[in-house]
Every structure is written in C-alpha cells, then in structure tokens.
Design an enzyme around this catalytic site. Structure first.
Site, short mmCIF file in Angstrom:
data_model
loop_
_atom_site.label_atom_id
_atom_site.label_comp_id
_atom_site.label_asym_id
_atom_site.label_seq_id
_atom_site.Cartn_x
_atom_site.Cartn_y
_atom_site.Cartn_z
N ARG A 244 0.82 -1.22 -0.16
CA ARG A 244 0.20 0.09 0.05
C ARG A 244 0.90 1.37 -0.01
NH1 ARG A 244 -2.25 -3.75 3.47
NH2 ARG A 244 -4.21 -4.48 3.11
N LYS A 271 -2.52 -2.16 7.56
CA LYS A 271 -3.82 -2.20 7.55
C LYS A 271 -4.65 -3.28 8.40
CE LYS A 271 -7.92 -1.52 4.54
NZ LYS A 271 -8.49 -1.55 3.10
N HIS A 334 -2.07 3.40 -5.67
CA HIS A 334 -2.41 2.21 -5.37
C HIS A 334 -2.79 1.20 -6.16
CE1 HIS A 334 -5.26 -0.25 -2.65
NE2 HIS A 334 -4.83 0.47 -1.49
N ARG A 337 -0.97 -2.42 -6.83
CA ARG A 337 -1.50 -3.84 -6.25
C ARG A 337 -2.31 -4.38 -7.23
NH1 ARG A 337 -0.85 -4.11 -0.89
NH2 ARG A 337 -2.98 -4.76 -0.69
N HIS A 361 -3.25 -9.25 2.46
CA HIS A 361 -4.68 -9.49 2.69
C HIS A 361 -4.83 -10.68 3.57
CE1 HIS A 361 -5.99 -7.92 -1.61
NE2 HIS A 361 -5.84 -6.84 -0.35
N TYR A 371 -2.66 -17.46 8.54
CA TYR A 371 -1.40 -17.91 8.19
C TYR A 371 -0.55 -16.41 9.01
CZ TYR A 371 -2.26 -21.11 4.60
OH TYR A 371 -2.54 -22.16 3.93
#
Length: 409
Positions: A244, A271, A334, A337, A361, A371
């Site tokens: 990001r 985030k 952005h 991504r 994510h 994970y």
C-alpha cells in the site's frame, strides 16, 4: 431612592478607605472606590449575611445590574444560594473552555493511536487539523449541535467537491463525540442526526493498468523519470513490491535487511494489524542499496524533501505519475497492487493464496486459521523474483507474450 444612570456615571470617589455605598434597593448598591465602581448585593441565606458581586461599571450598566439582582432574588426564592450558583456557573464555563472540540479530539487521537497504522494516524490528524479544527475546534463540546458539524465542516468540504473527505471527516467527528460521551464531556453523538444530510459518496476504485503491453510502457516511463532520487526510488519500487502507498512511504531503514533481502513491517503499521514480510527481489535490493547513501543516515527510507523527520508526502507518487502523463483515471499509486494481482494470477499463473498473502490480505488455511507472516516465505520469495524479472522483460519489450502458467499445486 433608586439610582439613576446620570448619577452612576457622574459620581466620584471621596477617598474613603472602604469606598462609598449608594443603595438602589432590594439589597443592591453601587460601591464607589478609587479603583473603580462595583455593583454589589447583600442578602441573607441560611441565616448568614452574604454579599454577591454583580459586576463592574461601566461594563455592567445599571439596567444589567438590576437584571442580575432580579435573577439572584429568584434563586433565593427557590432556596438556592446565588453565590454558590455563580461559582458553579463559573466552573461550568471553565470546563467548557477546557473541553473544546480540538482539545477532546487531540486527547482521543492520543489514546487511540495504537489502534492505527502510523500513516493512518497522520492522515486522521491532518484531516482534523485542516477540515475541522479551524471551524469548530474552539467550540466547547457541550455547545456543538448537528448544524454546526453540517454547516461549518461538511458543507465546506462538499462545496469544493471533496465528497469522500466530507464523509470521512464527519465519521471522525462522530468518533470524537462518542469518546466525549464516554468521558462525560458530551450528552450524545450529534453527528448521528446527519446520516441523510450528506451528499452521496461515489464508489471508489483505484485506477490501474493491467494489460502487459501497457505495463511495459508504464515501466519505461518510470525508468525514464528524472525527479528527486527518493521519488525515483519509491516510484521504481512501487510495482516491484506492490505494498500500500502508505506502507511504502513510511518505510524505515531499521525494518529492512538488505543482506537477507527482506522488509519486515510491524503490524502496528499495517491495515490488517498483522506483521508482514516483503521479500526483496534482486532489483529491489539494488534500488535500496543505491538509495542508502542518500537517506540511510535517517529514519525513513523516503524522507520528506523539506524535513527528514517525516516521510514523504502521500501525494508524491501520484504526482509523479501525473507528471508522466498518467491521469488518476488511468493509473494510481494504489493501482500497482491491482496490476500485480491481475497479471500474476491471469498471466503468470502464480498461486492465488501466495499473491493474496503478499498483498497482506487475510489468508486462512483449511482450518480457518490466519497464516502467520512467514507462511510460504521461500515460495513467495521466488514469486517476487519472477515478478521483478517479468517487469524487466516488459520494460525492454522482450516478453510481451504471456508466460505459460505453471501447474497449480
């Protein structure tokens, strides 16, 4: 006999040590001393003789002094001590002055900072300082109503076309009010009354180039860019790392191990609030090694040009893209991504869960467990190198034919 305006204006002190008293009736009198003229009211409460200060002439006129006398007599009739009521009112005014919107908002910012990434914290602080404090910052929380938020803050943002910011700042004001309610500084969140008053917020999409040939053009433009060295480095790393924008611009040298070729970001800056590892391809390591002699003496990898104590502006990368001819409708910082997500999946055939993990994510295993940051790190390291190599091939025009997707396992 009652006093007159003319007498009050013309009367002079006689030099008596305690001054001269001139009665107006019902306990009120004018006390004239060398230092000035003072309105006073003698009264009895709970069997004790007391004196109430009604103000100083000429700031308080004869008529206003009489109004204050009448109000004090009403309190006495209700069994309330006027002097005690005056002290309570003074305390309330002092509390209101201390608990302005800005004072409460700054306290809220400090107490909730740990819940936000540092980049987000800076953005929230800037929104409040730029779009709220100048208009309602000095107002006591207890005096702010829905129309104050609407007219003084929201409508000003809408008038300049900043609809999304208007919604965000309104939400921030609501959070400050809810904090104030819990702290006993406000009765309720007044922004709740504005749910239907704001202009509709357009669905936000970050423009991105996802077609390989056009990505090649973009990479050539990036490598031909001749801006400030830190901007050039950040611009080159944006497609390679596809983190990001806020995570990239706040990168710190202490987080980066060039020998191990990895960048470890603490969850407090992310985030998703989860620690994240970004494997560095050889191309990324080279860019960072070249940049280190320039900014390696400081904290931030990409410091502000004006002051090395802060990271570069959030608008720097987008401004560079605009300067290269890529409008906000074509590609954004952005958007790198989405570029990586689309091509790595649809063209290179990389495993989707590896891509999602690298995008930071939330990825869960077959048992629904998230994970950890090092999950599949060797495989992700190889994937990031393949991606960097592919971008190089697109840049030199040597690989516009999609690679054969590898077998999914």
């Amino acid at each position: 006999m009652a006093l007159t305006d003319t007498f009050v204006r013309q009367v002079k002190p006689t030099g008596k040590a305690n001054g001269d008293k001139y009665a107006d009736g019902a306990g009120m009198y004018l006390l004239v001393k060398t230092a000035g003229k003072y309105w006073r009211m003698d009264y009895t409460f709970a069997g004790k003789r007391k004196t109430l200060a009604l103000g100083t002439y000429p700031e308080v006129s004869l008529a206003k002094a009489r109004d204050r006398r009448a109000a004090a007599r009403e309190l006495l009739a209700d069994g309330t001590d006027p002097s005690a009521a005056k002290r309570e009112e003074k305390r309330a005014r002092a509390d209101a002055a201390a608990n302005t919107f800005e004072a409460v908002a700054r306290e809220w910012l400090g107490k909730t900072a740990a819940k936000r990434a540092s980049g987000t914290q800076l953005k929230v602080k800037t929104w409040l300082e730029k779009d709220a404090f100048p208009f309602i910052g000095k107002m006591p929380m207890s005096t702010i109503g829905p129309r104050d938020i609407l007219e003084r803050v929201v409508r000003k943002l809408e008038a300049r076309g900043a609809i999304d910011t208007a919604h965000r700042v309104k939400q921030l004001c609501g959070q400050v009010f809810r904090f104030a309610v819990v702290s006993g500084l406000a009765e309720r969140d007044v922004t709740a009354d504005l749910s239907e008053a704001l202009a509709s917020k357009a669905t936000r999409h970050f423009a991105a180039i996802t077609e390989p040939k056009r990505v090649g053009d973009l990479m050539r433009s990036i490598h031909a860019y001749s801006g400030h060295p830190t901007t050039v480095a950040a611009l080159k790393l944006s497609p390679l790392l596809f983190v990001r924008p806020g995570e990239l611009r706040t990168a710190e040298w202490a987080e980066i191990d060039l020998d191990a070729a990895e960048w470890r970001i603490a969850g407090s800056k992310m985030k998703m609030k989860v620690d994240h590892v970004v494997p560095l391809a050889t191309q990324a390591v080279e860019i960072l090694r070249n940049l280190h002699p320039i900014t390696g003496h400081g904290r931030f990898v990409f410091p502000s040009i004006r002051t090395g104590e802060r990271p570069m502006s959030e608008n720097t990368i987008n401004a560079a893209l605009r300067g290269m001819g890529y409008s906000a409708e074509v590609h954004t910082a952005h958007g790198f991504r989405a570029t990586a997500r689309t091509i790595m999946d649809e063209v290179l055939g990389e495993r989707v869960d590896f891509i999602e993990h690298q995008l930071s994510h939330m990825v869960r295993d077959t048992n629904g467990r998230a994970y950890n940051r090092t999950a599949h790190l060797p495989a992700r390291r190889e994937m990031m190198q393949r991606w960097a190599d592919y971008l190089d091939k697109l840049r030199i025009g040597a690989d516009l034919i999609p690679l054969k997707p590898r077998q999914m396992t």
